[in-house]
Scaffold this motif. Structure first.
Motif, short mmCIF file in Angstrom:
data_model
loop_
_atom_site.label_atom_id
_atom_site.label_comp_id
_atom_site.label_asym_id
_atom_site.label_seq_id
_atom_site.Cartn_x
_atom_site.Cartn_y
_atom_site.Cartn_z
N ASN A 175 0.83 -1.21 0.00
CA ASN A 175 0.00 0.00 0.00
C ASN A 175 0.87 1.25 0.00
O ASN A 175 0.58 2.23 -0.71
CB ASN A 175 -0.92 -0.04 1.22
N ARG A 176 2.00 1.21 0.76
CA ARG A 176 2.86 2.39 0.83
C ARG A 176 3.54 2.64 -0.52
O ARG A 176 3.61 3.77 -0.99
CB ARG A 176 3.92 2.18 1.92
N PHE A 177 4.02 1.56 -1.14
CA PHE A 177 4.67 1.74 -2.43
C PHE A 177 3.68 2.18 -3.51
O PHE A 177 4.03 2.91 -4.44
CB PHE A 177 5.37 0.44 -2.85
N SER A 178 2.46 1.73 -3.37
CA SER A 178 1.43 2.17 -4.33
C SER A 178 1.22 3.68 -4.22
O SER A 178 1.15 4.40 -5.24
CB SER A 178 0.13 1.42 -4.10
N LYS A 179 1.13 4.16 -2.99
CA LYS A 179 0.96 5.61 -2.81
C LYS A 179 2.23 6.36 -3.22
O LYS A 179 2.16 7.48 -3.77
CB LYS A 179 0.60 5.90 -1.36
N ALA B 215 2.39 6.81 -6.90
CA ALA B 215 1.56 7.92 -7.38
C ALA B 215 2.28 9.25 -7.18
O ALA B 215 2.28 10.12 -8.07
CB ALA B 215 0.21 7.91 -6.65
N GLU B 216 2.96 9.44 -6.06
CA GLU B 216 3.71 10.67 -5.82
C GLU B 216 4.92 10.77 -6.76
O GLU B 216 5.31 11.86 -7.18
CB GLU B 216 4.15 10.74 -4.36
N TYR B 217 5.54 9.63 -7.01
CA TYR B 217 6.71 9.64 -7.90
C TYR B 217 6.33 10.07 -9.31
O TYR B 217 7.10 10.77 -9.98
CB TYR B 217 7.34 8.24 -7.91
N LYS B 218 5.18 9.64 -9.74
CA LYS B 218 4.73 10.05 -11.07
C LYS B 218 4.48 11.55 -11.14
O LYS B 218 4.67 12.17 -12.17
CB LYS B 218 3.47 9.31 -11.45
N LYS B 219 4.09 12.10 -10.04
CA LYS B 219 3.84 13.55 -10.03
C LYS B 219 5.15 14.32 -10.02
O LYS B 219 5.29 15.32 -10.71
CB LYS B 219 3.00 13.93 -8.81
N ALA B 220 6.14 13.93 -9.16
CA ALA B 220 7.42 14.65 -9.07
C ALA B 220 8.52 13.63 -8.90
O ALA B 220 8.92 13.29 -7.79
CB ALA B 220 7.41 15.64 -7.90
N PRO B 221 9.05 13.09 -9.95
CA PRO B 221 10.06 12.02 -9.85
C PRO B 221 11.34 12.48 -9.19
O PRO B 221 11.91 11.74 -8.37
CB PRO B 221 10.30 11.64 -11.31
#
Length: 397
Positions: free
Chosen positions: A301-305, A308-314
């Motif tokens: 669950n943590r890596f999934s979230k 999502a954040e990584y896709k926004k600001a890698p």
């Protein structure tokens, strides 16, 4: 006029001593009776007119007295717990109960008193001797075969009492001998249908009950009037020639049973503990399983979230992950960071001593310049850290 009426001078007709006071003389009384009896049989001094009928009358009186005395002998008393059996010329008439009874005296009728409450007993296979009750074996009665073709020495004592006095006296010629023979027959039948180990060990009570039942059935079929109250197995053992070997076998069997009992006790002690430990291990494994699954699900669950954040600001995410990883690694190591930028002093820091646990009575020796320098380093470190933080924020933006 009688001797004691008024005017009769109160003369004693027996002693003739009317003038004397007190009891009559015994000799005179006996002499007076002798004279009267002599007069009855014609031996008196007076030979009057009635002297010829005197002997006949005297014989009649004697016969009547004898009949009365003979009738009185027919009274008899039956004590409590007894019964009286009356016979007339040998033929049974009646059974009388405790109390006062009467029958025609002998030789017409006779009475035999039977104690119906007395506990009698017979011995089969042994004879008791003296007050010490020493058991003397009778091999002819005691030795018998078992079902598995072994010989045992069995000794019985049978207690009985009379339940019917008429049957006890008339139906069987010798009730005691008949009871003994019936006991031997029943005993041999029961022992012959049982194995030796059963007779000598756990089967004693059952064998005694069977023997008692068969004895009672036999005596009832004879109408002997005997009630068997108890059968006691005094002893049951192998013959004397093989007793030592048989005792060894019994001891071995007892040791076997003892070891079996000890093993069962140990099993009953160990098995529940092992089952409890197994159940505890199973519960721990279940708990660990649930823990690992929950942790894995949390990481997913943590890596999934995080994805999502990584896709926004890698770039920012990579930098934050790097810093978090470095923080985790450096947290587990003994690392000292000193910012000496702008300083000219040479520092001497015993890093190996500082990382060790200081003892209560021994403090490490640190030069005075080294003590003053960390304070300056700490003061100078704060702007450096603030500048690095600003630079990281700027790069993130």
């Amino acid at each position: 006029m009688s001797w004691n009426e008024p005017g009769g001078d109160k003369k004693d007709p027996w002693s003739g001593r009317g003038d004397q006071k007190g009891p009559p003389d015994l000799d005179e009384v006996i002499r007076s009776w002798q004279e009267k009896l002599g007069g009855i049989f014609g031996g008196g001094r007076g030979g009057g007119e009635g002297s010829s009928g005197g002997p006949i009358k005297g014989l009649g009186f004697l016969a009547a007295g004898a009949v009365v005395l003979w009738g009185l002998t027919g009274f008899y008393i039956v004590d409590a717990g007894n019964q009286g059996v009356e016979t007339r010329f040998g033929k049974y008439i009646i059974t009388t109960q405790p109390g006062l009874n009467w029958h025609f005296p002998a030789p017409i009728e006779q009475v035999e008193i039977i104690n119906v409450k007395q506990q009698r007993y017979i011995e089969v296979g042994y004879r008791s001797a003296g007050s010490e009750q020493a058991l003397g074996s009778v091999p002819k009665e005691a030795l018998m075969l078992t079902k598995d073709e072994n010989i045992v020495d069995v000794r019985l004592a049978v207690q009985y009492q009379v339940k019917d006095a008429k049957q006890f006296l008339f139906n069987v010629a010798n009730p005691v001998a008949t009871l003994k023979q019936a006991t031997e027959s029943a005993e041999r039948g029961v022992i012959g249908s049982s194995k030796m180990d059963f007779v000598l060990t756990e089967g004693r009570s059952e064998i005694v009950a069977q023997i008692k039942k068969e004895i009672q059935d036999i005596m009832d079929s004879y109408q002997s009037g005997i009630q068997v109250t108890s059968v006691n197995l005094q002893d049951a053992q192998p013959p004397e020639q093989v007793q030592n070997a048989f005792e060894d076998a019994i001891k071995a069997r007892e040791d076997q049973q003892r070891l079996i009992n000890e093993a069962e006790a140990y099993s009953n002690d160990v098995v529940p503990k092992a089952r409890g430990a197994a159940a505890r291990k199973i519960q721990e494994a279940e708990g660990y399983k649930e823990q690992v699954i929950a942790r894995a699900e949390g990481e997913v669950n943590r890596f999934s979230k995080l994805l999502a954040e990584y896709k926004k600001a890698p770039e920012v995410t990579r930098q934050r992950l790097y810093l978090e990883a470095m923080e985790s690694v450096l947290n587990e190591s003994n690392t000292v960071v000193v910012d000496v930028k702008g300083g000219n002093n040479v520092l001497y820091l015993p890093i190996d001593k500082m990382t060790q646990q200081p003892s209560s009575d021994l403090q490490p020796h640190v030069p005075q310049s080294a003590v003053e320098q960390p304070e300056r380093a700490a003061t100078m470190e704060q702007p450096a850290l603030r500048s690095s933080t600003r630079g990281r924020d700027a790069r993130g933006r």
